[in-house]
Design a protein around this motif. Structure first.
Motif, PDB file in Angstrom:
ATOM      1  N   PHE A  70       5.260  -3.491  -2.581  1.00  0.00           N
ATOM      2  CA  PHE A  70       4.233  -3.868  -2.861  1.00  0.00           C
ATOM      3  C   PHE A  70       4.255  -4.091  -0.541  1.00  0.00           C
ATOM      4  N   ARG A 110       3.587  -0.013   0.275  1.00  0.00           N
ATOM      5  CA  ARG A 110       2.170   0.220   0.650  1.00  0.00           C
ATOM      6  C   ARG A 110       1.458  -0.666   1.420  1.00  0.00           C
ATOM      7  N   ASP A 111       1.686  -1.902   1.548  1.00  0.00           N
ATOM      8  CA  ASP A 111       0.979  -2.582   3.122  1.00  0.00           C
ATOM      9  C   ASP A 111       1.959  -1.558   4.432  1.00  0.00           C
ATOM     10  N   LEU A 170      -2.592  -5.768  -9.958  1.00  0.00           N
ATOM     11  CA  LEU A 170      -1.403  -5.148  -8.815  1.00  0.00           C
ATOM     12  C   LEU A 170       0.179  -5.806  -9.526  1.00  0.00           C
ATOM     13  N   GLU A 176      -6.977  -4.955  -0.407  1.00  0.00           N
ATOM     14  CA  GLU A 176      -6.111  -4.928  -1.214  1.00  0.00           C
ATOM     15  C   GLU A 176      -4.768  -5.096   0.095  1.00  0.00           C
ATOM     16  N   ARG A 177      -4.988  -5.401   1.473  1.00  0.00           N
ATOM     17  CA  ARG A 177      -3.813  -6.041   1.854  1.00  0.00           C
ATOM     18  C   ARG A 177      -3.787  -7.880   1.690  1.00  0.00           C
ATOM     19  N   ILE A 186      -2.179  -7.659  -2.007  1.00  0.00           N
ATOM     20  CA  ILE A 186      -0.915  -7.673  -1.545  1.00  0.00           C
ATOM     21  C   ILE A 186      -0.015  -9.157  -1.126  1.00  0.00           C
TER      22      ILE A 186
END
Length: 208
Positions: free
Chosen positions: A33, A36-37, A71, A95-96, A99
């Motif tokens: 995660f 991805r962030d 997620l 999305e952030r 996360i």
């Protein structure tokens, strides 16, 4: 009694290492995660510097918490069409946030797994800890006995010389080498050991 290598024994071994595996799995997911962030943040900064402004999609998308649940379950977030730059930026921001929520949830799971793991280790090694506590108590009692011997030796020389003897490394005061004091740390520790059944009252009295 089940034979060595039986399913019962295998299950016990699996249960013994399960907390460590859970923690490792949580950390791997959290690392994914975070990676991805970082990717999303780089894209967000690039788009914002290019003058793109976030714009909600014309179709209703998932909320951050719904996306976080997706997620955490290891599922991909589906897209129904190619978004505009503004929609893409909005999607990145959402999305952030998802996360961030997911990482908070993983942190809670990891803390719980560590608590369970620590409790299991303590349960399995309780006798080891009691032995450590006993050995520490016995060291305190041994020091008391040696301090009494040092006092007797010092007094014997003092009576002969009628003056304080100049003995090497002679310390006769303080928490380690002074006389036992009711209520000090050593006294409190020994009393706690007696209450816990780790040492007996007679062991303390015999060391006096």
């Amino acid at each position: 009694m089940p034979a060595k290598g039986s399913s019962a024994e295998t299950q016990t071994e699996a249960e013994r290492i399960a907390p460590a595996q859970v923690i490792e799995a949580i950390q791997r997911k959290a690392d994914g995660f975070k990676a991805r962030d970082r990717e999303l943040l780089a894209s967000q900064l690039e788009m914002e510097q290019a003058g793109v402004r976030p714009q909600e999609s014309r179709t209703v998308g998932p909320e951050p918490r719904e996306m976080a649940a997706t997620l955490l379950n290891g599922m991909a977030i589906a897209a129904d069409r190619d978004p505009t730059p503004g929609e893409e930026l909005h999607k990145i921001i959402v999305e952030r946030k998802a996360i961030e929520i997911a990482l908070d949830a993983l942190a809670g799971r990891e803390n719980q797994a560590r608590i369970i793991a620590a409790a299991e280790v303590l349960q399995e090694s309780a006798s080891d800890w009691r032995e450590i506590v006993r050995q520490r108590a016995m060291c305190v009692l041994a020091l008391r006995r040696v301090n009494a011997e040092a006092f007797a030796f010092r007094e014997r020389i003092r009576r002969l010389a009628r003056t304080n003897p100049n003995l090497i490394c002679d310390v006769s005061s303080g928490p380690l080498f002074g006389p036992a004091v009711v209520g000090d740390h050593a006294y409190t520790y020994l009393e706690a050991c007696v209450k816990a059944g780790i040492i007996s009252r007679s062991e303390i009295d015999n060391a006096a």
